[in-house]
Scaffold this motif. Structure first.
Motif, mmCIF file in Angstrom:
data_model
loop_
_atom_site.group_PDB
_atom_site.id
_atom_site.type_symbol
_atom_site.label_atom_id
_atom_site.label_comp_id
_atom_site.label_asym_id
_atom_site.label_seq_id
_atom_site.Cartn_x
_atom_site.Cartn_y
_atom_site.Cartn_z
ATOM 1 N N SER A 1 4.839 7.176 6.601
ATOM 2 C CA SER A 1 5.254 6.179 5.593
ATOM 3 C C SER A 1 4.984 6.768 4.215
ATOM 4 C CB SER A 1 4.473 4.862 5.751
ATOM 5 O OG SER A 1 3.129 5.048 5.359
ATOM 6 N N GLY A 2 5.585 6.149 3.221
ATOM 7 C CA GLY A 2 5.299 6.572 1.850
ATOM 8 C C GLY A 2 3.827 6.362 1.530
ATOM 9 N N MET A 3 3.259 5.263 1.996
ATOM 10 C CA MET A 3 1.847 4.982 1.717
ATOM 11 C C MET A 3 0.928 6.017 2.384
ATOM 12 S SD MET A 3 1.093 2.880 -0.559
ATOM 13 C CE MET A 3 -0.675 2.908 -0.304
ATOM 14 N N ILE B 1 1.108 8.952 0.089
ATOM 15 C CA ILE B 1 0.381 8.682 -1.160
ATOM 16 C C ILE B 1 -1.126 8.753 -0.913
ATOM 17 C CG2 ILE B 1 -0.204 6.808 -2.790
ATOM 18 C CD1 ILE B 1 2.790 6.026 -2.688
ATOM 19 N N TYR C 1 3.358 1.294 -7.920
ATOM 20 C CA TYR C 1 3.694 0.512 -6.721
ATOM 21 C C TYR C 1 2.450 -0.255 -6.246
ATOM 22 C CZ TYR C 1 4.912 -0.276 -1.825
ATOM 23 O OH TYR C 1 5.123 -0.840 -0.599
ATOM 24 N N GLU D 1 3.926 7.535 -11.883
ATOM 25 C CA GLU D 1 5.114 7.062 -11.164
ATOM 26 C C GLU D 1 6.192 6.949 -12.228
ATOM 27 O OE1 GLU D 1 4.552 3.726 -8.337
ATOM 28 O OE2 GLU D 1 6.482 2.967 -9.046
ATOM 29 N N SER E 1 8.674 1.743 -10.362
ATOM 30 C CA SER E 1 9.634 0.939 -9.604
ATOM 31 C C SER E 1 9.582 -0.536 -9.985
ATOM 32 C CB SER E 1 9.377 1.108 -8.110
ATOM 33 O OG SER E 1 8.053 0.735 -7.808
ATOM 34 N N ASP F 1 4.692 9.910 -8.080
ATOM 35 C CA ASP F 1 5.577 9.234 -7.130
ATOM 36 C C ASP F 1 6.981 9.362 -7.724
ATOM 37 O OD1 ASP F 1 7.141 7.414 -5.731
ATOM 38 O OD2 ASP F 1 5.452 6.074 -5.336
ATOM 39 N N THR G 1 9.862 8.675 -6.170
ATOM 40 C CA THR G 1 10.813 7.989 -5.283
ATOM 41 C C THR G 1 12.033 7.470 -6.042
ATOM 42 O OG1 THR G 1 8.928 7.307 -3.924
ATOM 43 C CG2 THR G 1 10.997 6.190 -3.519
ATOM 44 N N SER H 1 8.461 7.942 -1.035
ATOM 45 C CA SER H 1 8.691 7.096 0.124
ATOM 46 C C SER H 1 10.072 7.492 0.629
ATOM 47 C CB SER H 1 8.686 5.619 -0.267
ATOM 48 O OG SER H 1 9.250 4.875 0.794
ATOM 49 N N SER I 1 11.428 6.141 2.946
ATOM 50 C CA SER I 1 12.043 4.879 3.388
ATOM 51 C C SER I 1 13.091 4.420 2.376
ATOM 52 C CB SER I 1 10.978 3.785 3.518
ATOM 53 O OG SER I 1 9.751 4.310 3.949
ATOM 54 N N LYS I 2 13.129 5.060 1.191
ATOM 55 C CA LYS I 2 14.083 4.669 0.150
ATOM 56 C C LYS I 2 15.279 5.638 0.176
ATOM 57 C CE LYS I 2 11.073 1.532 -1.075
ATOM 58 N NZ LYS I 2 10.239 1.478 0.128
ATOM 59 N N ILE J 1 11.091 4.460 8.284
ATOM 60 C CA ILE J 1 9.950 4.410 7.358
ATOM 61 C C ILE J 1 9.292 5.784 7.430
ATOM 62 C CG2 ILE J 1 7.645 3.405 6.941
ATOM 63 C CD1 ILE J 1 9.694 1.302 6.399
ATOM 64 N N ALA J 2 9.140 6.446 6.292
ATOM 65 C CA ALA J 2 8.492 7.760 6.257
ATOM 66 C C ALA J 2 8.120 8.106 4.824
ATOM 67 C CB ALA J 2 9.424 8.835 6.821
ATOM 68 N N TRP K 1 14.247 -0.981 -1.193
ATOM 69 C CA TRP K 1 15.338 -0.500 -2.047
ATOM 70 C C TRP K 1 15.715 0.909 -1.614
ATOM 71 C CZ3 TRP K 1 13.593 3.540 -5.429
ATOM 72 C CH2 TRP K 1 12.198 3.644 -5.578
HETATM 73 C C1 LIG Z 1 7.695 3.443 -5.585
HETATM 74 C C2 LIG Z 1 7.235 3.326 -4.176
HETATM 75 N N1 LIG Z 1 6.379 4.241 -3.704
HETATM 76 C C3 LIG Z 1 5.902 4.175 -2.450
HETATM 77 C C4 LIG Z 1 6.288 3.170 -1.592
HETATM 78 C C5 LIG Z 1 5.675 3.098 -0.217
HETATM 79 O O1 LIG Z 1 6.548 3.597 0.721
HETATM 80 P P1 LIG Z 1 6.541 3.114 2.262
HETATM 81 O O2 LIG Z 1 7.043 1.710 2.257
HETATM 82 O O3 LIG Z 1 7.456 4.090 2.906
HETATM 83 O O4 LIG Z 1 5.136 3.213 2.742
HETATM 84 C C6 LIG Z 1 7.205 2.216 -2.019
HETATM 85 C C7 LIG Z 1 7.660 1.148 -1.091
HETATM 86 O O5 LIG Z 1 8.285 0.194 -1.458
HETATM 87 C C8 LIG Z 1 7.668 2.276 -3.357
HETATM 88 O O6 LIG Z 1 8.505 1.343 -3.842
#
Ligand SMILES: Cc1ncc(COP(=O)(O)O)c(C=O)c1O
Length: 395
Positions: free
Chosen positions: A85-87, A90, A111, A155, A159, A184, A186, A206, A208-209, A218-219, A339
């Protein structure tokens, strides 16, 4: 024959002729947990380079590696690691830069869960100190530096309000003080912004976007120098065990083939939508770095080569019934929190904040009831404008 060098649009589609086993035009999914060896000596040799060789799929797997190599190349990094996941990406990146008692300077609009990781986890559990800044100028970073500052967390664009930081300026300052930098990236995707070339140590996404782009995976990914990524491999990656499954990686590989054309289309559609919203009498303001009216437009033009599809805007009313009528009245934009996918989405930050905060706290945050965030997808742009127009007629 000399090996040709391909541009991103080409190597994201494929790697040249017959690059995969048995000439498979799409590489297979390596759905195996381990890699067997022929002999004692082969095992022994494999362990000489444990960080790179195929041993066990919690470490490496060819379906994952092919994606890591493409993303690293696209971002101008020496190496990349995928995370589930993005988290996960991170948290691994942040943990790799800090130890107990260190100080982090972070942008205040990062985020939400990344902020929770700093504020509600690393601070109480490991004594990490955090200073939040707007990030609007390099001096603000400089003034926030303490003896124990170990990390600048950026970031850009963010976002929530799409605010930017001067990536080159902040990286230079960080390098001169021995401070690590994470961004970040993304929002812009690796197509439109190359933070590593601007001096950033670790770039996270992320997936996932936009990188995933189809709202079906999700990654996350961390990209950087080999030395930093090899350390992350043996610590935050292998030990915490957050490993991407081969099928998820295969889905991302599928998505990378269309990343550059998707980003072009997101940009084109988003410009049409942003200009429509900006000129509409029922809209107070639009936050989109691609608009000339955006306060940091010049900085954005300097450090990005394009703009993605995420923006926010404010309805010119505080009447919750009218705001809900607009929000619920959209026919094409679906309601959802994420998104960067093919489909257009809308979300109202007030829904989350009103659940967590008192009315006074909410007002103090500078967020209005009529703030909307939209992710502009790949549909026909006029259909999107028509949908917004018919919903605005309800306000
Ligand atoms: C800017 C940003 N960074 C990181 C993430 C986290 O990513 P993930 O949902 O894949 O864990 C998100 C998720 O919405 C995000 O908007």
């Amino acid at each position: 024959m000399k090996k040709m060098n391909f541009k991103p649009e080409t190597y994201l589609v494929h790697d040249g002729k017959k690059s995969h086993s048995k000439g498979a035009v799409v590489p297979p999914i390596y759905q195996n947990s381990l890699f067997t060896k022929e002999s004692w000596d082969e095992v022994d040799k494999t362990f000489d380079d444990r960080i790179n060789n195929l041993i066990y799929s919690r470490g490496h797997n060819p379906s994952v590696r092919v994606v890591e190599e493409k993303i690293a190349k696209l971002s101008g990094g020496e190496k990349a690691h995928l995370f589930p996941s993005g988290m996960a990406a991170i948290s691994a990146a942040i943990l790799s830069c800090i130890k107990t008692g260190d100080h982090i300077v972070a942008i205040k609009n990062i985020y939400g869960p990344a902020n929770n990781l700093l504020q509600n986890y690393l601070k109480p559990k490991f004594g990490i100190e955090i200073t939040y800044i707007s990030g609007n100028n390099v001096e603000e970073f400089e003034k926030s530096i303490r003896k124990n500052t170990a990390l600048f967390y950026l970031e850009s664009p963010s976002s929530v309000v799409m605010s930017l930081q001067d990536i080159k300026g902040v990286s230079q300052l960080a390098k001169s003080k021995g401070i690590k930098t994470i961004i970040d990236n993304t929002w812009a995707s690796p197509i439109f912004q190359k933070p590593i070339a601007m001096g950033i140590d670790l770039e996270v996404h992320s997936c996932s976007k936009y990188i995933g782009g189809h709202s079906d995976v999700i990654a996350g990914v961390v990209i950087g120098k080999k030395k930093d990524l090899d350390l992350i491999f043996v610590r935050e990656f292998e030990l915490l065990g957050a490993k991407t499954a081969p099928f998820e990686a295969w889905l991302i590989l599928r998505s990378l083939r269309t990343l550059s054309i998707r980003m072009e289309r997101h940009q084109k559609n988003a410009m049409v939508v942003a200009e429509f919203l900006e000129s509409h009498p029922k809209i107070e303001k639009v936050n989109y770095p691609g608009l000339k009216s955006f306060p940091q437009y010049e900085l954005g033009k300097e450090q990005m080569t394009g703009y993605s599809g995420l923006m926010s805007f404010q309805l010119r009313t505080d009447d919750l019934e009218k705001i809900k009528a607009f929000f619920n009245g959209l026919q094409l934009f679906q309601i959802g929190v994420s998104w960067g996918g093919h489909e257009s989405l809308i979300y109202a930050p007030a829904i989350s904040y009103l659940k967590e905060l008192s009315e006074d706290q909410f007002k103090g945050m500078g967020i209005s009831l009529g703030d909307m965030r939209i992710s502009v997808g790949l549909e026909d742009p006029q259909d999107l404008v028509n949908d917004l127009q018919q919903a605005l007629n309800l306000v």
